[in-house]
Design a protein around this motif. Structure first.
Motif, PDB file in Angstrom:
ATOM      1  N   PHE A 192       0.689  -1.114  -0.419  1.00  0.00           N
ATOM      2  CA  PHE A 192       0.060   0.077  -0.147  1.00  0.00           C
ATOM      3  C   PHE A 192       1.583   1.118  -0.026  1.00  0.00           C
ATOM      4  O   PHE A 192       1.655   1.124   0.304  1.00  0.00           O
ATOM      5  N   ASP A 193       0.380   2.554  -0.634  1.00  0.00           N
ATOM      6  CA  ASP A 193       1.190   3.966  -0.386  1.00  0.00           C
ATOM      7  C   ASP A 193       0.617   4.521   1.131  1.00  0.00           C
ATOM      8  O   ASP A 193      -0.565   4.683   1.308  1.00  0.00           O
ATOM      9  N   ILE A 194       1.786   5.365   1.220  1.00  0.00           N
ATOM     10  CA  ILE A 194       1.286   6.839   2.731  1.00  0.00           C
ATOM     11  C   ILE A 194       1.733   7.778   2.400  1.00  0.00           C
ATOM     12  O   ILE A 194       2.730   7.478   1.638  1.00  0.00           O
ATOM     13  N   SER A 195       1.121   8.455   2.802  1.00  0.00           N
ATOM     14  CA  SER A 195       1.941   9.940   1.919  1.00  0.00           C
ATOM     15  C   SER A 195       1.254  10.923   2.979  1.00  0.00           C
ATOM     16  O   SER A 195       0.703  11.058   4.764  1.00  0.00           O
ATOM     17  N   ASN A 196       2.194  11.862   3.242  1.00  0.00           N
ATOM     18  CA  ASN A 196       1.667  13.236   3.742  1.00  0.00           C
ATOM     19  C   ASN A 196       1.418  13.986   3.269  1.00  0.00           C
ATOM     20  O   ASN A 196       1.605  14.914   2.442  1.00  0.00           O
ATOM     21  N   GLU A 197      -0.107  14.366   4.153  1.00  0.00           N
ATOM     22  CA  GLU A 197      -0.897  15.566   3.628  1.00  0.00           C
ATOM     23  C   GLU A 197      -1.191  16.341   4.249  1.00  0.00           C
ATOM     24  O   GLU A 197      -1.453  17.738   4.117  1.00  0.00           O
ATOM     25  N   GLY A 198       0.237  16.454   5.267  1.00  0.00           N
ATOM     26  CA  GLY A 198      -0.181  18.041   5.908  1.00  0.00           C
ATOM     27  C   GLY A 198       1.049  18.831   5.364  1.00  0.00           C
ATOM     28  O   GLY A 198       2.066  18.394   4.164  1.00  0.00           O
ATOM     29  N   PRO A 199       1.070  19.921   6.145  1.00  0.00           N
ATOM     30  CA  PRO A 199       1.879  20.987   6.046  1.00  0.00           C
ATOM     31  C   PRO A 199       3.826  21.159   6.055  1.00  0.00           C
ATOM     32  O   PRO A 199       4.424  21.449   5.249  1.00  0.00           O
ATOM     33  N   VAL A 200       3.694  19.709   6.835  1.00  0.00           N
ATOM     34  CA  VAL A 200       5.097  19.610   7.604  1.00  0.00           C
ATOM     35  C   VAL A 200       5.602  18.403   7.406  1.00  0.00           C
ATOM     36  O   VAL A 200       4.974  17.870   7.258  1.00  0.00           O
ATOM     37  N   PRO A 201       6.769  18.192   7.164  1.00  0.00           N
ATOM     38  CA  PRO A 201       7.567  16.665   7.430  1.00  0.00           C
ATOM     39  C   PRO A 201       6.883  15.963   8.086  1.00  0.00           C
ATOM     40  O   PRO A 201       7.463  16.949   9.542  1.00  0.00           O
ATOM     41  N   ILE A 202       7.357  14.735   7.781  1.00  0.00           N
ATOM     42  CA  ILE A 202       7.093  13.757   9.047  1.00  0.00           C
ATOM     43  C   ILE A 202       8.157  12.693   8.990  1.00  0.00           C
ATOM     44  O   ILE A 202       8.988  12.867   7.833  1.00  0.00           O
ATOM     45  N   THR A 203       8.556  12.398  10.200  1.00  0.00           N
ATOM     46  CA  THR A 203      10.044  10.889  10.021  1.00  0.00           C
ATOM     47  C   THR A 203       8.886   9.806  10.453  1.00  0.00           C
ATOM     48  O   THR A 203       8.255   9.366  11.525  1.00  0.00           O
ATOM     49  N   VAL A 204       8.061   8.541   9.470  1.00  0.00           N
ATOM     50  CA  VAL A 204       7.483   7.443  10.208  1.00  0.00           C
ATOM     51  C   VAL A 204       8.599   6.406  10.715  1.00  0.00           C
ATOM     52  O   VAL A 204       9.213   6.189   9.642  1.00  0.00           O
ATOM     53  N   ILE A 214       7.967  15.609  17.991  1.00  0.00           N
ATOM     54  CA  ILE A 214       6.971  14.385  18.804  1.00  0.00           C
ATOM     55  C   ILE A 214       6.274  13.700  18.491  1.00  0.00           C
ATOM     56  O   ILE A 214       6.152  13.390  17.399  1.00  0.00           O
ATOM     57  N   THR A 215       6.477  12.095  19.321  1.00  0.00           N
ATOM     58  CA  THR A 215       5.929  10.866  19.143  1.00  0.00           C
ATOM     59  C   THR A 215       4.630  11.163  18.687  1.00  0.00           C
ATOM     60  O   THR A 215       4.004  11.396  19.566  1.00  0.00           O
ATOM     61  N   ARG A 216       3.553  11.184  17.384  1.00  0.00           N
ATOM     62  CA  ARG A 216       2.457  10.402  16.965  1.00  0.00           C
ATOM     63  C   ARG A 216       1.892   9.282  16.862  1.00  0.00           C
ATOM     64  O   ARG A 216       2.781   8.587  16.055  1.00  0.00           O
ATOM     65  N   HIS A 217       0.823   9.401  16.693  1.00  0.00           N
ATOM     66  CA  HIS A 217       0.170   7.370  16.387  1.00  0.00           C
ATOM     67  C   HIS A 217      -0.522   7.479  16.275  1.00  0.00           C
ATOM     68  O   HIS A 217      -2.082   8.541  16.090  1.00  0.00           O
ATOM     69  N   VAL A 218      -1.219   6.903  14.887  1.00  0.00           N
ATOM     70  CA  VAL A 218      -2.062   6.875  14.250  1.00  0.00           C
ATOM     71  C   VAL A 218      -2.639   5.613  13.356  1.00  0.00           C
ATOM     72  O   VAL A 218      -2.121   4.875  13.340  1.00  0.00           O
ATOM     73  N   ASP A 219      -3.964   5.362  13.295  1.00  0.00           N
ATOM     74  CA  ASP A 219      -4.328   3.931  12.372  1.00  0.00           C
ATOM     75  C   ASP A 219      -4.992   4.167  11.141  1.00  0.00           C
ATOM     76  O   ASP A 219      -5.808   5.325  10.867  1.00  0.00           O
ATOM     77  N   PHE A 220      -4.228   3.904  10.768  1.00  0.00           N
ATOM     78  CA  PHE A 220      -3.768   4.086   9.303  1.00  0.00           C
ATOM     79  C   PHE A 220      -4.317   3.591   8.365  1.00  0.00           C
ATOM     80  O   PHE A 220      -4.387   2.183   8.594  1.00  0.00           O
ATOM     81  N   GLN A 221      -5.981   3.658   6.813  1.00  0.00           N
ATOM     82  CA  GLN A 221      -6.561   2.381   6.798  1.00  0.00           C
ATOM     83  C   GLN A 221      -5.747   2.742   4.844  1.00  0.00           C
ATOM     84  O   GLN A 221      -6.177   3.472   4.529  1.00  0.00           O
ATOM     85  N   PRO A 222      -4.969   1.742   4.922  1.00  0.00           N
ATOM     86  CA  PRO A 222      -5.605   2.028   3.320  1.00  0.00           C
ATOM     87  C   PRO A 222      -6.198   0.667   2.341  1.00  0.00           C
ATOM     88  O   PRO A 222      -6.748  -0.054   3.170  1.00  0.00           O
ATOM     89  N   ASN A 223      -5.864   1.364   1.307  1.00  0.00           N
ATOM     90  CA  ASN A 223      -6.882   0.320   0.611  1.00  0.00           C
ATOM     91  C   ASN A 223      -6.667  -1.037   0.553  1.00  0.00           C
ATOM     92  O   ASN A 223      -6.633  -1.293  -1.100  1.00  0.00           O
ATOM     93  N   VAL A 224      -6.061  -1.829   1.925  1.00  0.00           N
ATOM     94  CA  VAL A 224      -6.280  -3.328   1.636  1.00  0.00           C
ATOM     95  C   VAL A 224      -6.969  -3.263   1.933  1.00  0.00           C
ATOM     96  O   VAL A 224      -7.230  -3.371   3.801  1.00  0.00           O
TER      97      VAL A 224
END
Length: 139
Positions: free
Chosen positions: A14-26, A109-119
């Motif tokens: 699956f693909d993951i993208s950053n739709e926010g205005p600032v860079p992140i580190t996964v 700052i460390t963040r956690h999200v549940d990502f829903q890929p198209n899978v």
């Protein structure tokens, strides 16, 4: 439907993208083996990635082992997950999942999200071929 069996492995992407205005580190994708569902049926881990999907294919980097990576605004990265079957799901059950926990940092700052890929992955207990050597049956 393909019969599953203990020891079998498969991958999905699956693909993951950053739709926010600032860079992140996964920093991680998927639950750690210790945090996975506890049924012992499967282990799912990220194994490879292909960064910068927005670049033309002729200059896009190839697939590389998964590791923490930066994701600039509007940048996209492909992720390959590997699933290993440890035992058969119970007959009549169909364990499934369609989301992946993602951990990232933004401004330190460390963040956690549940990502829903198209899978959507679904395992059918009734299609699991038993380990012939053990003589076990799916209960």
């Amino acid at each position: 439907i393909t019969a599953t069996h203990p020891g079998m492995s498969f991958t999905y992407r699956f693909d993951i993208s950053n739709e926010g205005p600032v860079p992140i580190t996964v920093t991680s994708i998927g639950a750690s083996p210790a945090e996975q569902d506890g049924t012992g049926i499967t282990t799912t881990l990220p194994v490879r990635m292909q960064k910068d999907l927005s670049a033309p294919a002729s200059i896009r980097p190839g697939w590389e082992p998964f590791r923490p990576f930066g994701l600039a605004p509007d940048q996209e990265t492909a992720i390959e997950m590997q699933v290993v079957m440890h035992r058969c799901p119970p007959r009549g059950s169909s364990p499934s999942w369609g989301r992946e926990p993602v951990t990232f940092t933004v401004f330190g700052i460390t963040r956690h999200v549940d990502f829903q890929p198209n899978v959507q992955i679904e395992l059918l207990g009734d299609s699991c071929a038993e380990d012939q050597a053990s003589g076990n049956s799916a209960a």
